[in-house]
Design a protein around this motif. Structure first.
Motif, PDB file in Angstrom:
ATOM      1  N   ARG A   1      -3.532  -7.630  -4.794  1.00 41.53           N
ATOM      2  CA  ARG A   1      -4.708  -7.290  -3.978  1.00 41.53           C
ATOM      3  C   ARG A   1      -5.953  -7.811  -4.719  1.00 41.53           C
TER       4      ARG A   1
ATOM      5  N   MET B   1       0.810  -1.225   0.000  1.00 44.38           N
ATOM      6  CA  MET B   1       0.000   0.000   0.000  1.00 44.38           C
ATOM      7  C   MET B   1       0.844   1.276   0.000  1.00 44.38           C
TER       8      MET B   1
ATOM      9  N   GLN C   1      -7.139   5.967   6.126  1.00 37.69           N
ATOM     10  CA  GLN C   1      -6.908   6.687   4.853  1.00 37.69           C
ATOM     11  C   GLN C   1      -7.610   8.045   4.845  1.00 37.69           C
TER      12      GLN C   1
ATOM     13  N   ASN D   1     -16.745  -1.016  -1.505  1.00 36.79           N
ATOM     14  CA  ASN D   1     -15.799   0.051  -1.141  1.00 36.79           C
ATOM     15  C   ASN D   1     -15.248  -0.241   0.249  1.00 36.79           C
ATOM     16  N   LYS D   2     -14.391   0.645   0.715  1.00 36.35           N
ATOM     17  CA  LYS D   2     -13.712   0.484   2.005  1.00 36.35           C
ATOM     18  C   LYS D   2     -14.699   0.118   3.118  1.00 36.35           C
TER      19      LYS D   2
ATOM     20  N   THR E   1     -15.178   3.763  -4.979  1.00 29.63           N
ATOM     21  CA  THR E   1     -15.477   2.325  -5.006  1.00 29.63           C
ATOM     22  C   THR E   1     -14.336   1.538  -5.649  1.00 29.63           C
ATOM     23  N   ASP E   2     -14.223   0.292  -5.231  1.00 32.00           N
ATOM     24  CA  ASP E   2     -13.226  -0.627  -5.790  1.00 32.00           C
ATOM     25  C   ASP E   2     -13.805  -1.544  -6.848  1.00 32.00           C
TER      26      ASP E   2
ATOM     27  N   THR F   1     -11.807  10.562  -7.442  1.00 34.75           N
ATOM     28  CA  THR F   1     -13.162  10.334  -7.957  1.00 34.75           C
ATOM     29  C   THR F   1     -14.152  11.091  -7.056  1.00 34.75           C
TER      30      THR F   1
ATOM     31  N   ARG G   1      -2.200   2.929  -3.367  1.00 30.12           N
ATOM     32  CA  ARG G   1      -3.460   2.235  -3.089  1.00 30.12           C
ATOM     33  C   ARG G   1      -4.572   3.056  -3.722  1.00 30.12           C
ATOM     34  N   GLY G   2      -5.808   2.571  -3.589  1.00 32.69           N
ATOM     35  CA  GLY G   2      -6.913   3.203  -4.311  1.00 32.69           C
ATOM     36  C   GLY G   2      -7.048   2.510  -5.659  1.00 32.69           C
ATOM     37  N   ALA G   3      -8.288   2.125  -5.999  1.00 31.32           N
ATOM     38  CA  ALA G   3      -8.496   1.253  -7.159  1.00 31.32           C
ATOM     39  C   ALA G   3      -7.875   1.783  -8.460  1.00 31.32           C
TER      40      ALA G   3
END
Ligand code: MRU
Length: 367
Positions: A90, A50, A203, A254-255, A243-244, A176, A53-55
């Motif tokens: 991941r 990480m 985060q 999402n998280k 969102t992931d 986003t 990170r973040g999609a």
């Protein structure tokens, strides 16, 4: 976006045209450190640990990882090996698979001698496209903020709640969920952001607060449990999260903790929006709860906390009794019925199959 007056992206190709630079997000908010990725294993480790990170940023990093792999060895076997290495980093963000599939689809038919140049070009393009997409997400999302501002008294800020970091650090630039916020702020609209701290990795407290502060956006960090109370007291005008992975029918992964915010928003009539670039849509599945793999991370992220002491040292302390087990589910799924709308680069959509498929037919038909 800007860091102390200088424009940064979260990831970039270094002037040598070969190695990749990235902001080391593990060190924020206390230290701003730039890391250099020299090979595919560096890219994989950056995602795993990480550092990035973040999609959307995970996707861009993986694309550069393939380019770095091709530079060392552009054979079919090396391409397969790079895919295997990077896809395993991941499990939840679908942007990772999307970016790797893009790279392989382009590179596989090419002779190995043409792959290095093509891989770097496509990786750069994926990063640049992410910036454009996020700018467009902001262009559509700002209309939601404007509509609320029009009903408020002059000077009263629109209060936006966000969870985790779906800011420019989680993407290549703009973010986003934060893109509408930055564009509203830059356009002179008064906005204030409630920033969920986002345990266990914080985060929100570490990254979103850092970003917003550097851009001059008013914000307040709140413990994760506060959102419901604020909504009951009409102190949240809308929620915007990232969102992931979004399923074909609009379920949103999402998280961890996003689902609870959506429930509270639903109960209190607060609009709950999700901002996403189209590579985050997974048209191959339609039941988020059953089909999206949820990453489980180390219990140490729950049992321990890291921060800066008054005299400037970074220290990790334990906050859970010795011997108590801890669970660390990193994501959850918010069913489409709790989502007011999906803010995409092609407009604000209803969270359902028809709206997603008609806005992105090329993805829906060829997933
Ligand atoms: O575990 P992380 O920090 O990678 O999780 C990030 C999130 O959950 C973000 O909200 C999501 O990736 C969207 S980023 C634009």
């Amino acid at each position: 976006m800007k860091v102390d007056g200088r424009h940064f992206r979260s990831i970039w190709l270094e002037p040598d045209g070969v190695t990749v630079g990235a902001i080391d997000q593990r060190r924020l908010p206390h230290e701003f450190v730039v890391a250099r990725l020299n090979d595919a294993e560096d890219a994989a480790e950056a995602i795993r640990s990480m550092l990035v990170r973040g999609a959307p940023l995970i996707g861009a990093t993986a694309a550069y990882g393939v380019a770095l792999a091709m530079r060392a060895d552009s054979s079919d076997a090396a391409l397969d090996q790079a895919y295997k290495l990077l896809i395993a980093t991941r499990p939840t963000a679908i942007n990772l698979k999307w970016a790797l599939d893009e790279m392989v689809r382009l590179l596989r038919p090419l002779p190995p001698s043409a792959r290095v140049e093509a891989a770097y070009a496509r990786a750069r393009e994926i990063a640049d496209e992410d910036v454009t997409i996020n700018r467009d997400i902001g262009r559509h999302g700002i209309e939601l903020i404007k509509a609320i501002a029009a009903t408020k008294k002059p000077g009263e800020p629109v209060n936006v709640l966000t969870h985790c970091n779906a800011g420019w650090l989680a993407t290549v630039d703009w973010g986003t969920a934060t893109s509408p916020i930055y564009q509203a702020h830059d356009g002179g609209l008064a906005v204030h952001v409630w920033v969920d701290e986002t345990r266990p990795r914080n985060q929100g407290a570490s990254l979103t607060a850092w970003e917003l502060g550097h851009h001059g956006v008013r914000h307040t960090v709140i413990p994760d449990n506060t959102g419901g109370h604020l909504m009951q007291h009409r102190m949240v005008d809308l929620a915007i999260v990232g969102t992931d992975r979004v399923t074909a029918n609009g379920d949103v992964c999402n998280k961890i903790g996003t689902y609870l915010k959506a429930l509270a928003a639903h109960d209190n009539g607060v609009p709950f929006y999700v901002a996403l670039p189209s590579p985050t849509i997974d048209f191959s599945i339609d039941d988020g709860v059953k089909q999206i793999p949820i990453e489980q991370r180390s219990a140490a992220e729950v049992t321990d906390m890291t921060g800066r002491t008054a005299d400037g040292r970074i220290e990790t302390v334990r906050i859970v009794p010795d011997g108590s087990p801890a669970a660390n589910y990193a994501f959850d799924v918010t069913p489409a019925r709790l989502v007011t709308g999906l803010i995409t680069e092609r407009g604000v959509l209803k969270p359902d199959r028809a709206a997603l498929a008609s806005a992105f037919p090329e993805r829906a038909n060829g997933h």
